[in-house]
Design an enzyme around this catalytic site. Structure first.
Site, PDB file in Angstrom:
ATOM      1  N   ILE A  13      17.346  32.838  57.668  1.00 16.29           N
ATOM      2  CA  ILE A  13      16.371  33.928  57.740  1.00 16.29           C
ATOM      3  C   ILE A  13      16.562  34.751  59.008  1.00 16.29           C
ATOM      4  CG2 ILE A  13      13.917  34.514  57.817  1.00 16.29           C
ATOM      5  CD1 ILE A  13      15.002  33.584  55.068  1.00 16.29           C
ATOM      6  N   MET A  79      16.078  25.918  74.565  1.00 18.02           N
ATOM      7  CA  MET A  79      15.596  24.931  73.602  1.00 18.02           C
ATOM      8  C   MET A  79      14.121  25.121  73.278  1.00 18.02           C
ATOM      9  SD  MET A  79      17.809  22.770  72.355  1.00 18.02           S
ATOM     10  CE  MET A  79      16.754  21.416  71.857  1.00 18.02           C
ATOM     11  N   SER A 150       5.692  32.231  52.510  1.00 21.15           N
ATOM     12  CA  SER A 150       7.009  31.788  52.045  1.00 21.15           C
ATOM     13  C   SER A 150       7.628  32.833  51.129  1.00 21.15           C
ATOM     14  CB  SER A 150       6.884  30.467  51.286  1.00 21.15           C
ATOM     15  OG  SER A 150       6.256  30.683  50.028  1.00 21.15           O
ATOM     16  N   CYS A 151       8.907  32.663  50.835  1.00 19.00           N
ATOM     17  CA  CYS A 151       9.586  33.585  49.924  1.00 19.00           C
ATOM     18  C   CYS A 151       8.952  33.536  48.537  1.00 19.00           C
ATOM     19  CB  CYS A 151      11.070  33.252  49.843  1.00 19.00           C
ATOM     20  SG  CYS A 151      11.441  31.546  49.386  1.00 19.00           S
ATOM     21  N   THR A 152       8.535  32.358  48.099  1.00 16.67           N
ATOM     22  CA  THR A 152       7.941  32.224  46.769  1.00 16.67           C
ATOM     23  C   THR A 152       6.561  32.856  46.714  1.00 16.67           C
ATOM     24  OG1 THR A 152       9.209  30.195  46.394  1.00 16.67           O
ATOM     25  CG2 THR A 152       7.315  30.571  44.966  1.00 16.67           C
ATOM     26  N   THR A 181      18.428  25.060  49.312  1.00 20.94           N
ATOM     27  CA  THR A 181      18.327  25.592  50.674  1.00 20.94           C
ATOM     28  C   THR A 181      18.903  24.586  51.663  1.00 20.94           C
ATOM     29  OG1 THR A 181      16.118  24.672  51.071  1.00 20.94           O
ATOM     30  CG2 THR A 181      16.233  26.874  50.077  1.00 20.94           C
ATOM     31  N   THR A 210       5.720  22.362  46.156  1.00 22.54           N
ATOM     32  CA  THR A 210       5.613  23.639  46.868  1.00 22.54           C
ATOM     33  C   THR A 210       4.145  24.020  46.968  1.00 22.54           C
ATOM     34  OG1 THR A 210       6.159  26.005  46.876  1.00 22.54           O
ATOM     35  CG2 THR A 210       5.978  24.957  44.731  1.00 22.54           C
TER      36      THR A 210
END
Length: 336
Positions: A13, A79, A150-152, A181, A210
């Protein structure tokens, strides 16, 4: 004047948000932080992409910076989010794309380095979820940390909004047939959370959990508690498809539903976000598409006037990344 953007995490991403930002020219990425990828490797990873192809512009190292066409980008390798000196590069809007700092507390660590706003490119347990085209008007400049979900959820929410606004959703179940993924395995390996998640991604259809459907309730409050869903992870590298099966409160023919979605896709609110097709498409037809959701008019079916199955495609990588850029642009306009 454009928002000055930093990207924390140069994974799938992070790199595609940078591609989307360069293509849109609506935001200016001035810094990238990733402790595991050095500058030369960043050039290679940005230039070559197995799913989206080779970057067509110029990518190089110059003067210790990552240079993409005319964009000179400062690179950090810290970090800890709190250690990234964003202000040195002038970055104010930070895309948190490590998948680690997904709570308000963790994402707020970026403020120590001079960040003004943080956009989490993943679901968040406690931040506000803001979706351009769905609930962007709920954004308030006082919000310091927001999630792009999220993408969904980005695929499902525009479709669910159109259906609910026009016909009402009593309840519904969502299934996403989702490309594998980076969290999955190349070969069978250990997975403590869910054993079958550890099976090889390229050889199996893997049922998975999900929260994407439930999270639609965070951006469309009237659907809270009315939707839930699950996923099938399948052996494709990119592009996924949502199946929304729902009960309508207002009877409608499938042709009426198609007409409503088509109108919405042409509206100013959802143009470029929700698209409509009657072509006989398959998954690879949506590689690198910039919209969040493409309604497949030929693929859906209706049992009767109140019980329907609706199908929408999405590039789960690039389409999502484009919405992250849109969200930053919208936030900047509201903030100024």
């Amino acid at each position: 004047m454009k928002p000055q953007v930093g990207i924390n995490g140069f994974g799938r991403i992070g790199r595609l948000v940078l591609r989307a930002a360069v293509a849109s020219n609506s935001v200016n990425v001035v810094a990238v932080n990733d402790p595991f990828i050095d500058l030369e490797y960043m050039v290679y990873m940005f230039k070559y992409d197995s799913a989206h192809g080779r970057y067509k512009g110029d990518v190089k190292v110059d003067g210790g910076k990552l240079v993409i066409d005319s964009h000179r980008i400062t690179v950090f390798q810290e970090m800890s989010a709190s250690a990234v000196p964003w202000s040195q590069a002038g970055a104010e809007y930070i895309v948190e794309s490590t998948g680690i700092n997904t709570t308000v507390e963790k994402a707020s660590a970026h403020f120590q380095g001079g960040a003004k706003k943080v956009i989490i490119s993943a679901p968040s347990a406690d931040s506000s979820h803001v979706r351009v085209g769905v609930n962007h008007e709920k954004y308030d400049p006082s919000m310091k940390v927001v999630s792009n979900a999220s993408c969904t959820t980005n695929c499902l929410a525009p479709l669910a909004k159109v259906i609910n606004d026009n016909f009402g959703i009593v309840e519904g179940l969502m299934t996403t047939v989702h490309s594998y993924t980076a969290t999955q395995k190349v070969v069978d390996g250990p997975s403590k959370k869910a054993w079958r998640d550890g099976r090889t991604a390229a050889q199996n259809i893997v049922p998975a959990s999900t929260g994407a459907a439930k999270r639609v309730g965070k951006v469309i409050p009237e659907l809270n508690g009315k939707l839930t869903g699950m996923a099938f992870r399948v052996p494709t590298p990119n592009v996924s498809v949502v199946d929304l099966t729902c009960k309508l409160s207002k009877p409608a023919t499938y042709d009426q539903i198609k007409a409503a979605v088509k109108r919405a896709s042409e509206s100013s609110a959802l143009k470029r976000i929700l698209e409509y097709t009657e072509d006989q498409v398959v998954s690879t037809d949506f590689l690198s598409t910039t919209c969040s959701s493409t309604f497949d008019a030929r693929a859906g079916i209706a049992l009767n006037d109140t019980f329907v199955k609706l199908i929408a495609w999405y590039d789960n990588e690039f389409g999502y990344s484009c919405r992250v850029v849109d969200l930053i642009s919208y936030m900047f306009k509201r903030d100024h």
